[in-house]
Design a protein around this motif. Structure first.
Motif, PDB file in Angstrom:
ATOM      1  N   GLU A  74       0.826  -1.213   0.000  1.00  0.00           N
ATOM      2  CA  GLU A  74       0.000   0.000   0.000  1.00  0.00           C
ATOM      3  C   GLU A  74       0.862   1.265   0.000  1.00  0.00           C
ATOM      4  OE1 GLU A  74      -4.075  -0.104   1.875  1.00  0.00           O
ATOM      5  OE2 GLU A  74      -2.955  -1.332   3.308  1.00  0.00           O
ATOM      6  N   LEU A  75       1.929   1.276   0.814  1.00  0.00           N
ATOM      7  CA  LEU A  75       2.820   2.434   0.846  1.00  0.00           C
ATOM      8  C   LEU A  75       3.498   2.625  -0.504  1.00  0.00           C
ATOM      9  CD1 LEU A  75       4.504   1.994   4.353  1.00  0.00           C
ATOM     10  CD2 LEU A  75       3.020   3.884   3.634  1.00  0.00           C
ATOM     11  N   GLY A  76       3.857   1.505  -1.151  1.00  0.00           N
ATOM     12  CA  GLY A  76       4.452   1.595  -2.472  1.00  0.00           C
ATOM     13  C   GLY A  76       3.521   2.267  -3.463  1.00  0.00           C
ATOM     14  N   GLY A  77       2.252   1.913  -3.414  1.00  0.00           N
ATOM     15  CA  GLY A  77       1.272   2.532  -4.306  1.00  0.00           C
ATOM     16  C   GLY A  77       1.174   4.029  -4.087  1.00  0.00           C
ATOM     17  N   LYS A  78       1.196   4.443  -2.825  1.00  0.00           N
ATOM     18  CA  LYS A  78       1.118   5.873  -2.516  1.00  0.00           C
ATOM     19  C   LYS A  78       2.369   6.627  -2.990  1.00  0.00           C
ATOM     20  CE  LYS A  78      -1.803   5.175   1.564  1.00  0.00           C
ATOM     21  NZ  LYS A  78      -1.883   5.229   3.046  1.00  0.00           N
ATOM     22  N   ALA A  79       3.501   5.907  -3.039  1.00  0.00           N
ATOM     23  CA  ALA A  79       4.762   6.541  -3.450  1.00  0.00           C
ATOM     24  C   ALA A  79       4.963   6.525  -4.960  1.00  0.00           C
ATOM     25  CB  ALA A  79       5.934   5.833  -2.775  1.00  0.00           C
ATOM     26  N   GLY A  80       4.034   5.894  -5.693  1.00  0.00           N
ATOM     27  CA  GLY A  80       4.145   5.874  -7.143  1.00  0.00           C
ATOM     28  C   GLY A  80       4.734   4.602  -7.718  1.00  0.00           C
ATOM     29  N   VAL A  81       4.890   3.568  -6.883  1.00  0.00           N
ATOM     30  CA  VAL A  81       5.344   2.271  -7.387  1.00  0.00           C
ATOM     31  C   VAL A  81       4.144   1.557  -7.997  1.00  0.00           C
ATOM     32  CG1 VAL A  81       6.510   0.105  -6.803  1.00  0.00           C
ATOM     33  CG2 VAL A  81       6.957   2.171  -5.448  1.00  0.00           C
ATOM     34  N   PRO A  82       4.275   0.960  -9.184  1.00  0.00           N
ATOM     35  CA  PRO A  82       3.156   0.174  -9.716  1.00  0.00           C
ATOM     36  C   PRO A  82       2.971  -1.104  -8.888  1.00  0.00           C
ATOM     37  CG  PRO A  82       5.089  -0.038 -11.135  1.00  0.00           C
ATOM     38  CD  PRO A  82       5.431   0.988 -10.106  1.00  0.00           C
ATOM     39  N   VAL A  83       1.865  -1.188  -8.177  1.00  0.00           N
ATOM     40  CA  VAL A  83       1.568  -2.321  -7.296  1.00  0.00           C
ATOM     41  C   VAL A  83       0.080  -2.630  -7.368  1.00  0.00           C
ATOM     42  CG1 VAL A  83       3.448  -1.913  -5.646  1.00  0.00           C
ATOM     43  CG2 VAL A  83       1.254  -0.759  -5.326  1.00  0.00           C
ATOM     44  N   PRO A  84      -0.328  -3.834  -6.955  1.00  0.00           N
ATOM     45  CA  PRO A  84      -1.759  -4.138  -6.878  1.00  0.00           C
ATOM     46  C   PRO A  84      -2.410  -3.401  -5.708  1.00  0.00           C
ATOM     47  CG  PRO A  84      -0.396  -6.144  -6.885  1.00  0.00           C
ATOM     48  CD  PRO A  84       0.513  -4.995  -6.626  1.00  0.00           C
ATOM     49  N   VAL A 206       5.340  -7.984 -12.604  1.00  0.00           N
ATOM     50  CA  VAL A 206       4.312  -8.333 -13.584  1.00  0.00           C
ATOM     51  C   VAL A 206       4.558  -7.488 -14.823  1.00  0.00           C
ATOM     52  CG1 VAL A 206       1.850  -8.482 -14.104  1.00  0.00           C
ATOM     53  CG2 VAL A 206       2.649  -8.846 -11.760  1.00  0.00           C
ATOM     54  N   VAL A 207       4.651  -8.139 -15.977  1.00  0.00           N
ATOM     55  CA  VAL A 207       4.958  -7.445 -17.227  1.00  0.00           C
ATOM     56  C   VAL A 207       3.849  -7.717 -18.239  1.00  0.00           C
ATOM     57  CG1 VAL A 207       6.586  -7.286 -19.156  1.00  0.00           C
ATOM     58  CG2 VAL A 207       7.435  -7.585 -16.824  1.00  0.00           C
ATOM     59  N   GLY A 208       3.419  -6.670 -18.912  1.00  0.00           N
ATOM     60  CA  GLY A 208       2.466  -6.788 -20.006  1.00  0.00           C
ATOM     61  C   GLY A 208       3.097  -6.298 -21.287  1.00  0.00           C
ATOM     62  N   SER A 209       2.330  -6.250 -22.344  1.00  0.00           N
ATOM     63  CA  SER A 209       2.860  -5.781 -23.626  1.00  0.00           C
ATOM     64  C   SER A 209       3.306  -4.327 -23.552  1.00  0.00           C
ATOM     65  CB  SER A 209       1.796  -5.934 -24.714  1.00  0.00           C
ATOM     66  OG  SER A 209       0.627  -5.192 -24.377  1.00  0.00           O
ATOM     67  N   ASP A 210       2.774  -3.580 -22.569  1.00  0.00           N
ATOM     68  CA  ASP A 210       3.119  -2.178 -22.377  1.00  0.00           C
ATOM     69  C   ASP A 210       4.293  -1.983 -21.417  1.00  0.00           C
ATOM     70  OD1 ASP A 210       1.560  -3.256 -20.368  1.00  0.00           O
ATOM     71  OD2 ASP A 210       0.481  -1.394 -19.943  1.00  0.00           O
ATOM     72  N   GLY A 211       4.817  -3.078 -20.858  1.00  0.00           N
ATOM     73  CA  GLY A 211       5.946  -2.975 -19.940  1.00  0.00           C
ATOM     74  C   GLY A 211       5.583  -3.330 -18.518  1.00  0.00           C
ATOM     75  N   LEU A 212       6.240  -2.682 -17.575  1.00  0.00           N
ATOM     76  CA  LEU A 212       6.074  -2.994 -16.152  1.00  0.00           C
ATOM     77  C   LEU A 212       4.679  -2.616 -15.666  1.00  0.00           C
ATOM     78  CD1 LEU A 212       7.482  -3.915 -13.481  1.00  0.00           C
ATOM     79  CD2 LEU A 212       8.061  -1.493 -13.131  1.00  0.00           C
ATOM     80  N   ARG A 213       3.998  -3.596 -15.036  1.00  0.00           N
ATOM     81  CA  ARG A 213       2.659  -3.341 -14.503  1.00  0.00           C
ATOM     82  C   ARG A 213       2.602  -3.383 -12.985  1.00  0.00           C
ATOM     83  NH1 ARG A 213      -1.337  -6.668 -18.730  1.00  0.00           N
ATOM     84  NH2 ARG A 213      -0.978  -5.261 -20.513  1.00  0.00           N
ATOM     85  N   ALA A 214       3.485  -4.162 -12.350  1.00  0.00           N
ATOM     86  CA  ALA A 214       3.445  -4.241 -10.888  1.00  0.00           C
ATOM     87  C   ALA A 214       4.744  -4.820 -10.358  1.00  0.00           C
ATOM     88  CB  ALA A 214       2.263  -5.087 -10.411  1.00  0.00           C
ATOM     89  N   VAL A 215       5.101  -4.379  -9.144  1.00  0.00           N
ATOM     90  CA  VAL A 215       6.220  -4.940  -8.381  1.00  0.00           C
ATOM     91  C   VAL A 215       5.626  -5.781  -7.267  1.00  0.00           C
ATOM     92  CG1 VAL A 215       8.230  -4.422  -6.951  1.00  0.00           C
ATOM     93  CG2 VAL A 215       7.695  -2.966  -8.922  1.00  0.00           C
ATOM     94  N   LEU A 216       6.019  -7.059  -7.202  1.00  0.00           N
ATOM     95  CA  LEU A 216       5.441  -8.012  -6.263  1.00  0.00           C
ATOM     96  C   LEU A 216       6.454  -8.423  -5.194  1.00  0.00           C
ATOM     97  CD1 LEU A 216       3.722 -10.408  -8.840  1.00  0.00           C
ATOM     98  CD2 LEU A 216       2.717  -8.400  -7.724  1.00  0.00           C
ATOM     99  N   ASP A 217       5.989  -9.235  -4.244  1.00  0.00           N
ATOM    100  CA  ASP A 217       6.835  -9.970  -3.286  1.00  0.00           C
ATOM    101  C   ASP A 217       7.753  -9.062  -2.470  1.00  0.00           C
ATOM    102  OD1 ASP A 217       5.652 -12.324  -4.085  1.00  0.00           O
ATOM    103  OD2 ASP A 217       7.165 -12.754  -5.588  1.00  0.00           O
ATOM    104  N   TRP A 218       7.131  -8.324  -1.552  1.00  0.00           N
ATOM    105  CA  TRP A 218       7.846  -7.404  -0.674  1.00  0.00           C
ATOM    106  C   TRP A 218       8.217  -8.070   0.656  1.00  0.00           C
ATOM    107  CZ3 TRP A 218       7.760  -1.710  -1.473  1.00  0.00           C
ATOM    108  CH2 TRP A 218       7.245  -1.344  -2.726  1.00  0.00           C
ATOM    109  N   GLU A 219       8.218  -9.370   0.724  1.00  0.00           N
ATOM    110  CA  GLU A 219       8.266 -10.087   1.998  1.00  0.00           C
ATOM    111  C   GLU A 219       9.616 -10.040   2.705  1.00  0.00           C
ATOM    112  OE1 GLU A 219       8.539 -14.572   0.212  1.00  0.00           O
ATOM    113  OE2 GLU A 219       6.901 -13.253  -0.392  1.00  0.00           O
ATOM    114  N   ILE A 220      10.701  -9.634   2.031  1.00  0.00           N
ATOM    115  CA  ILE A 220      11.989  -9.535   2.722  1.00  0.00           C
ATOM    116  C   ILE A 220      12.523  -8.106   2.698  1.00  0.00           C
ATOM    117  CG2 ILE A 220      12.649 -11.957   2.481  1.00  0.00           C
ATOM    118  CD1 ILE A 220      14.334 -11.223   0.095  1.00  0.00           C
ATOM    119  N   ALA A 221      11.610  -7.138   2.660  1.00  0.00           N
ATOM    120  CA  ALA A 221      12.013  -5.728   2.707  1.00  0.00           C
ATOM    121  C   ALA A 221      12.734  -5.430   4.017  1.00  0.00           C
ATOM    122  CB  ALA A 221      10.781  -4.835   2.571  1.00  0.00           C
TER     123      ALA A 221
END
Length: 324
Positions: A74-84, A206-221
């Motif tokens: 959630e914090l990543g999304g607020k900071a402008g990181v593409p995340v779910p 997560v990558v689509g035809s348009d490029g980067l869509r999301a950064v996943l797996d933050w479990e060892i931050a």
């Protein structure tokens, strides 16, 4: 789900996914009361049940809690990181472990497919820049806003890897040489400390035809040197054989750094990225060694740990090539 999408919502297409060795990942859809289908992902600690249907809790390895991971997304999304988006959390009870639910982003996560398939040809030309930009936004997340995380500097990390190797009664001269090389050049590492993703690489995006869509797996931050994220995505193992493209097998260091600067990440140099690439190769090698001997000596032999452990020699070779 009923609280978020309305009582009477229907859960369907529940499927346990193979990804993730330290936690469970489930894919499912919710059909809300208006008939709209919402694709979701559940991440939680592994669950085993006793004869009465109550959960058996077991230590599941290192990493932050599932709630903390969801909060970081959630914090990543607020900071402008593409995340779910994370619509809700699951509290631990007698019948389930702690977890969180996020929206399922359409796209590819398997590194080899991202590098091989024609559908991602255009995406590959911009991914290094996009990953640099996303990493910068991760590193701009205020530490004060984050859940409690471990903090490690480069000296502590190197000492930790040294101790792990010493605990195993087997010689690894390539890794020992890599440790010495890194210890003698700590000045190249830089001294910044930020929140870092910790597993920022091809395979956790997560990558689509348009490029980067999301950064996943933050479990060892954790709190550490931000250049470690940039070096980790350049480790040869995450290039999946495309060794001529140092960034994830798809891009160039110059594009990664350009994206990082554009994202507001601050100063970053190719020399620092190379240092942390060597460190990343060592880190992955030590992890492979640990997997191998956990399989050999541990109480629960694991095909997955054996398969990862057999990559130790490959990683030792990659480390020496990077140093050369």
């Amino acid at each position: 789900a009923s609280q978020v999408y309305g009582f009477g919502s229907l859960v369907q297409n529940l499927t346990k996914m193979s990804a993730g060795a330290s936690r469970e990942t489930w894919s499912f859809d919710v059909v809300n009361t208006e008939g709209t289908e919402i694709p979701l992902i559940l991440k939680r600690d592994p669950v085993a049940y006793d004869s009465e249907g109550l959960i058996i809790r077991e230590k599941t390895g290192s990493g932050i809690s599932r709630t903390a991971e969801g909060q970081l997304v959630e914090l990543g999304g607020k900071a402008g990181v593409p995340v779910p988006e994370v619509p809700f959390y699951i509290e631990e009870s007698d019948h389930t472990t702690e977890g969180f639910v996020m929206h399922r982003i359409e796209g590819e996560t398997l590194g080899r497919r991202i590098l091989r398939e024609e559908a991602y040809t255009d995406a590959r030309t911009k991914l290094a820049y996009q990953c640099g930009h996303a990493a910068a936004r991760v590193h701009n997340i205020p530490i004060a806003d984050a859940p409690e995380l471990n903090s490690m500097n480069v000296s502590e990390l190197l000492e930790n890897h040294h101790d792990q190797l010493n605990a195993i009664d087997h010689p690894y001269p390539g890794f020992e040489y890599g440790l010495r090389w890194l210890e003698e050049r700590q000045g190249l590492a830089g001294d910044r400390h930020t929140l870092i993703h910790g597993d920022f690489r091809n395979g956790n995006i997560v990558v689509g035809s348009d490029g980067l869509r999301a950064v996943l797996d933050w479990e060892i931050a954790y709190i550490g040197n931000p250049m470690s994220d940039l070096g980790w995505i350049c480790v040869p193992s995450w290039r999946y054989g495309h060794t001529n493209k140092p960034v994830g097998g798809f891009g160039e260091i110059e594009d990664l750094l350009a994206g990082y600067e554009a994202g507001g990440g601050g100063e970053a140099t190719a020399e620092a990225v190379h240092y942390w690439s060597v460190f990343g190769a060592l880190r992955w090698g030590v992890m492979c060694v640990g997997m191998a001997f956990t399989h050999i000596n541990g109480p629960h032999p694991s095909f997955e740990k054996a398969a990862i452990g057999r990559r130790t020699a490959e990683t030792e070779y990659d480390l020496l090539k990077l140093i050369d």
